[in-house]
Design an enzyme around this catalytic site. Structure first.
Site, PDB file in Angstrom:
ATOM      1  CE1 TYR A 146       6.276   5.093  11.802  1.00  0.00           C
ATOM      2  CE2 TYR A 146       6.967   4.412   9.613  1.00  0.00           C
ATOM      3  CZ  TYR A 146       7.263   4.669  10.931  1.00  0.00           C
ATOM      4  OH  TYR A 146       8.550   4.502  11.394  1.00  0.00           O
ATOM      5  CB  VAL A 188       9.092  -9.524   8.628  1.00  0.00           C
ATOM      6  CG1 VAL A 188      10.385  -8.747   8.451  1.00  0.00           C
ATOM      7  CG2 VAL A 188       9.146 -10.857   7.940  1.00  0.00           C
ATOM      8  NE  ARG A 277      10.726   0.101   2.745  1.00  0.00           N
ATOM      9  CZ  ARG A 277       9.822  -0.166   3.691  1.00  0.00           C
ATOM     10  NH1 ARG A 277      10.142  -0.885   4.741  1.00  0.00           N
ATOM     11  NH2 ARG A 277       8.597   0.287   3.568  1.00  0.00           N
TER      12      ARG A 277
HETATM   13  N1  UDP Z   1       5.744 -10.020   6.664  1.00  0.00           N
HETATM   14  C1  UDP Z   1       5.503 -11.352   6.501  1.00  0.00           C
HETATM   15  N2  UDP Z   1       5.141 -12.083   7.597  1.00  0.00           N
HETATM   16  C2  UDP Z   1       5.035 -11.575   8.837  1.00  0.00           C
HETATM   17  C3  UDP Z   1       5.281 -10.194   9.016  1.00  0.00           C
HETATM   18  C4  UDP Z   1       5.636  -9.443   7.898  1.00  0.00           C
HETATM   19  O1  UDP Z   1       5.603 -11.889   5.380  1.00  0.00           O
HETATM   20  O2  UDP Z   1       4.693 -12.328   9.774  1.00  0.00           O
HETATM   21  C5  UDP Z   1       6.140  -9.232   5.484  1.00  0.00           C
HETATM   22  C6  UDP Z   1       5.336  -7.943   5.264  1.00  0.00           C
HETATM   23  O3  UDP Z   1       4.188  -8.212   4.493  1.00  0.00           O
HETATM   24  C7  UDP Z   1       6.341  -7.073   4.528  1.00  0.00           C
HETATM   25  C8  UDP Z   1       7.692  -7.526   5.087  1.00  0.00           C
HETATM   26  O4  UDP Z   1       7.467  -8.799   5.681  1.00  0.00           O
HETATM   27  O5  UDP Z   1       6.310  -7.346   3.153  1.00  0.00           O
HETATM   28  C9  UDP Z   1       8.262  -6.590   6.130  1.00  0.00           C
HETATM   29  O6  UDP Z   1       7.249  -6.352   7.061  1.00  0.00           O
HETATM   30  P1  UDP Z   1       7.441  -5.545   8.410  1.00  0.00           P
HETATM   31  O7  UDP Z   1       6.127  -5.593   9.122  1.00  0.00           O
HETATM   32  O8  UDP Z   1       8.610  -6.037   9.148  1.00  0.00           O
HETATM   33  O9  UDP Z   1       7.774  -4.052   7.987  1.00  0.00           O
HETATM   34  P2  UDP Z   1       7.596  -3.114   6.698  1.00  0.00           P
HETATM   35  O10 UDP Z   1       8.885  -3.212   5.996  1.00  0.00           O
HETATM   36  O11 UDP Z   1       6.471  -3.631   5.844  1.00  0.00           O
HETATM   37  O12 UDP Z   1       7.311  -1.799   7.267  1.00  0.00           O
END
Ligand code: UDP
Length: 317
Positions: A146, A188, A277
């Site tokens: 990505y 998330v 971030r």
């Molecule tokens: N995350 C989490 N539990 C979940 C899904 C995601 O703790 O069930 C964490 C993931 O490891 C990341 C953050 O939440 O640190 C955001 O994840 P997301 O998949 O939404 O998007 P990213 O910002 O990583 O692209």
């Protein structure tokens, strides 16, 4: 009447963009191959005479009759869960798909608008992230499909701008949430809200100390629209600088849903999960007069209400 093509038009953000463009008086052609998009997101538009949906994979040559003023290139799976299940589609839509979409923009002398991402900063060593930061991406990591393809997309967009003189705009989207995300998308926000509403354990990946900054979809679309109508090329960060650790975020969702779910810790999905971030939005503020308006609590309440309805109606996605 201005006319726009929206790739990924049946997706989460693509469908919100179609709504906004139609409300502004545009004629809109939405293309989507529906691998992560859904016709549910555009069902309310089907009878609108200014809207047309074409099920199509934009990595193939794009034929479209008539003039176009804008090509908005939003097509791409965007959940880290997709990085392992659809890595080749992701690489292709952001490289070949961007090439096709740029080709249409060039042929129609349309403005090309690229939905890029904060992921181009990788696991950032500079915080908050300004547009000048060049990033810290592992191109062969799981997220590389990505991140690196979006970096390539930005680079090719600038090549078309410099070589063919087409008008281009690049937006770097930070984590965005809201109605029409898929319940099973793996990100998330849908994960935590779905788990909290069903009374299942809320799964924090890692120790939950990693941070994200969440922007509500209507704020993001406002930023898109301002950039599209501006004289700016970008790249411009659009996101909400309100930063939370993922553990704090889990607690906030548990509170807002009145859930009795317990918070559990699971391994990280990808080893290169960014530690922090947060967008620096100085450029968006000064060049577009844009800043987010919807608070995290208000945005989450809207999103929870949407997911609640989906769950009650028996949807799994
Ligand atoms: N995350 C989490 N539990 C979940 C899904 C995601 O703790 O069930 C964490 C993931 O490891 C990341 C953050 O939440 O640190 C955001 O994840 P997301 O998949 O939404 O998007 P990213 O910002 O990583 O692209």
């Amino acid at each position: 009447m201005p006319r726009a093509l929206v790739t990924g038009g049946a997706g989460f953000l693509g469908s919100h963009l179609c709504d906004r463009l139609l409300a502004e008086g545009f004629e809109v052609v939405a293309m989507d191959n529906l691998i992560t998009g859904s016709t549910d997101n555009i069902a309310h538009l089907i009878d609108n005479p200014r809207f047309r949906f074409i099920k199509y994979d934009v990595t193939e040559y794009i034929y479209l009759d008539g003039p176009l003023d804008f090509v908005f290139h939003l097509a791409s799976p965007a959940s880290p869960a997709d990085f392992t299940t659809k890595p080749i589609q992701i690489s292709k839509v952001n490289s070949l798909g961007t090439h096709r979409a740029l080709g249409v923009a060039r042929a129609k002398n349309a403005t090309f608008f690229l939905a890029s991402t904060s992921e181009i900063y990788g696991d950032p060593l500079v915080h908050p992230q300004t547009e000048e930061y060049l990033g810290n991406v592992n191109c062969i990591g799981i997220r590389g499909v990505y991140d690196e393809a979006k970096r390539f997309a930005e680079s090719m967009t600038m090549a078309y701008h410099r070589t063919h003189g087409i008008n281009v705009k690049i937006v770097r989207i930070f984590n965005t949430y809201g109605p029409r995300m898929r319940l099973d998308d793996g990100r998330v926000v849908p994960n935590f809200i779905g788990q909290a509403l069903r009374g299942e354990p809320i799964t924090v990946y890692g120790d939950g100390s990693q941070t994200r900054s969440f922007c509500y979809c209507s704020d993001l679309i406002e930023g898109f629209y301002r950039l599209a109508l501006s004289q700016e090329t970008g790249p411009i960060n659009i996101g909400n600088p309100t930063e939370r650790t993922i553990l704090e975020f889990a607690q906030e969702i548990k509170r807002l849903t009145n859930s009795r779910s317990e918070i559990v810790f699971k391994p990280l999905l990808t080893p290169d999960d960014p530690r922090q971030r947060r967008p620096d939005i100085t450029k968006a503020r000064t060049l577009l007069g844009w800043e987010p308006k919807v608070s995290l609590e208000e945005g989450l309440r809207q999103t929870i209400a949407y997911f609640q309805k989906r769950i009650e109606a028996g949807y799994r996605r």
